[in-house]
Design a protein around this motif. Sequence first.
Motif, mmCIF file in Angstrom:
data_model
loop_
_atom_site.group_PDB
_atom_site.id
_atom_site.type_symbol
_atom_site.label_atom_id
_atom_site.label_comp_id
_atom_site.label_asym_id
_atom_site.label_seq_id
_atom_site.Cartn_x
_atom_site.Cartn_y
_atom_site.Cartn_z
ATOM 1 N N PHE A 161 0.869 -1.174 0.000
ATOM 2 C CA PHE A 161 0.000 0.000 0.000
ATOM 3 C C PHE A 161 0.904 1.221 0.000
ATOM 4 O O PHE A 161 1.823 1.333 0.815
ATOM 5 N N GLY A 162 0.628 2.160 -0.903
ATOM 6 C CA GLY A 162 1.397 3.389 -0.948
ATOM 7 C C GLY A 162 1.229 4.109 -2.266
ATOM 8 O O GLY A 162 0.279 3.874 -3.007
ATOM 9 N N ILE A 163 2.182 4.986 -2.543
ATOM 10 C CA ILE A 163 2.202 5.754 -3.796
ATOM 11 C C ILE A 163 2.855 4.898 -4.871
ATOM 12 O O ILE A 163 3.887 4.279 -4.629
ATOM 13 N N PHE A 164 2.269 4.889 -6.065
ATOM 14 C CA PHE A 164 2.911 4.202 -7.174
ATOM 15 C C PHE A 164 2.697 4.983 -8.466
ATOM 16 O O PHE A 164 1.747 5.746 -8.609
ATOM 17 N N VAL A 165 3.618 4.802 -9.384
ATOM 18 C CA VAL A 165 3.620 5.541 -10.650
ATOM 19 C C VAL A 165 2.573 4.975 -11.600
ATOM 20 O O VAL A 165 2.492 3.758 -11.783
ATOM 21 N N HIS A 166 1.781 5.849 -12.185
ATOM 22 C CA HIS A 166 0.895 5.474 -13.285
ATOM 23 C C HIS A 166 1.773 5.384 -14.517
ATOM 24 O O HIS A 166 2.440 6.348 -14.875
ATOM 25 N N GLU A 167 1.809 4.234 -15.147
ATOM 26 C CA GLU A 167 2.772 4.003 -16.220
ATOM 27 C C GLU A 167 2.205 4.239 -17.610
ATOM 28 O O GLU A 167 2.720 3.720 -18.589
ATOM 29 N N GLY A 168 1.158 5.061 -17.709
ATOM 30 C CA GLY A 168 0.548 5.342 -18.999
ATOM 31 C C GLY A 168 1.234 6.443 -19.792
ATOM 32 O O GLY A 168 0.987 6.607 -20.974
ATOM 33 N N GLY A 169 2.083 7.218 -19.149
ATOM 34 C CA GLY A 169 2.779 8.306 -19.839
ATOM 35 C C GLY A 169 2.134 9.651 -19.573
ATOM 36 O O GLY A 169 0.919 9.771 -19.520
ATOM 37 N N GLY A 170 2.948 10.670 -19.380
ATOM 38 C CA GLY A 170 2.449 12.013 -19.126
ATOM 39 C C GLY A 170 3.502 12.863 -18.450
ATOM 40 O O GLY A 170 4.680 12.534 -18.460
ATOM 41 N N ARG A 171 3.080 13.956 -17.863
ATOM 42 C CA ARG A 171 4.000 14.886 -17.196
ATOM 43 C C ARG A 171 4.058 14.622 -15.695
ATOM 44 O O ARG A 171 3.502 13.664 -15.204
ATOM 45 N N ALA A 172 4.709 15.521 -14.985
ATOM 46 C CA ALA A 172 4.916 15.343 -13.548
ATOM 47 C C ALA A 172 3.851 16.056 -12.727
ATOM 48 O O ALA A 172 3.297 17.072 -13.139
ATOM 49 N N SER A 173 3.607 15.506 -11.547
ATOM 50 C CA SER A 173 2.771 16.136 -10.537
ATOM 51 C C SER A 173 3.541 16.139 -9.228
ATOM 52 O O SER A 173 4.461 15.351 -9.037
ATOM 53 N N VAL A 174 3.148 17.043 -8.328
ATOM 54 C CA VAL A 174 3.748 17.098 -6.999
ATOM 55 C C VAL A 174 2.606 16.926 -6.000
ATOM 56 O O VAL A 174 1.688 17.750 -5.947
ATOM 57 N N VAL A 175 2.682 15.843 -5.215
ATOM 58 C CA VAL A 175 1.610 15.506 -4.282
ATOM 59 C C VAL A 175 2.217 14.947 -3.000
ATOM 60 O O VAL A 175 3.271 14.297 -3.033
ATOM 61 N N TYR A 176 1.555 15.224 -1.863
ATOM 62 C CA TYR A 176 2.004 14.752 -0.562
ATOM 63 C C TYR A 176 0.847 14.087 0.177
ATOM 64 O O TYR A 176 -0.297 14.529 0.069
ATOM 65 N N PHE A 177 1.173 13.034 0.940
ATOM 66 C CA PHE A 177 0.194 12.307 1.748
ATOM 67 C C PHE A 177 0.708 12.209 3.176
ATOM 68 O O PHE A 177 1.895 12.001 3.403
#
Length: 192
Positions: free
Chosen positions: A167-183
């Motif tokens: 359980f945690g943060i994981f990369v969406h591997e569909g392609g795109g730009r960057a985001s900045v997010v905190y939990f």
Amino acid sequence: HHFGHSPTANAGGGKGEIGGRIYSAPQSPGYYAATVGKLTLDDPLTASGRVSLKQYGSDGAVCIGWFDSQKRGYPPVNILGVLIDGPTSTPPKFQGWVASSDPRLAHCERPSAAFIPPDGQSHTWQIDYRPEGGNGRGQMTIRLDSNESSFVLPEGVRKRGAAFDRFGIFVHEGGGRASVVYFDDLEFTVRE
């Protein structure tokens, strides 16, 4: 990517949270997650915490939830959680996302999902999955602050099954730009 433990307090509470810059990129998959034992779509699953989206790039999808660390890729398999994503014409949405062990059986609940603007504000969130919901098909409820979105898993998803070990943060591997997010202030189901 630049995510993992951070000494910051963007999502709220005291200093110390997870997150940072994450690219939606098939060429650089990654995750920052806790081991949860073996969980499946037959288990009731809940998670909650606080989130702050500071930046969102076009197609800069970010994911948090349960997943299988050994079976990554796109199209996704073995996922139950939230996908932060959306078109460039609106803010991204905080949407429920589930994928079985068959990559053809995945669902993202976009229509009723709440918007999460990339303004750095702190929000509370919750995932609640009940396998007995929807007459045994499984039902997911996603909350972002006072907004709630609920849906029954599409036919065949629970029957096909999915297995999770993190359980945690994981990369969406569909392609795109960057985001900045905190939990922060994370609580989630684990296998005892």
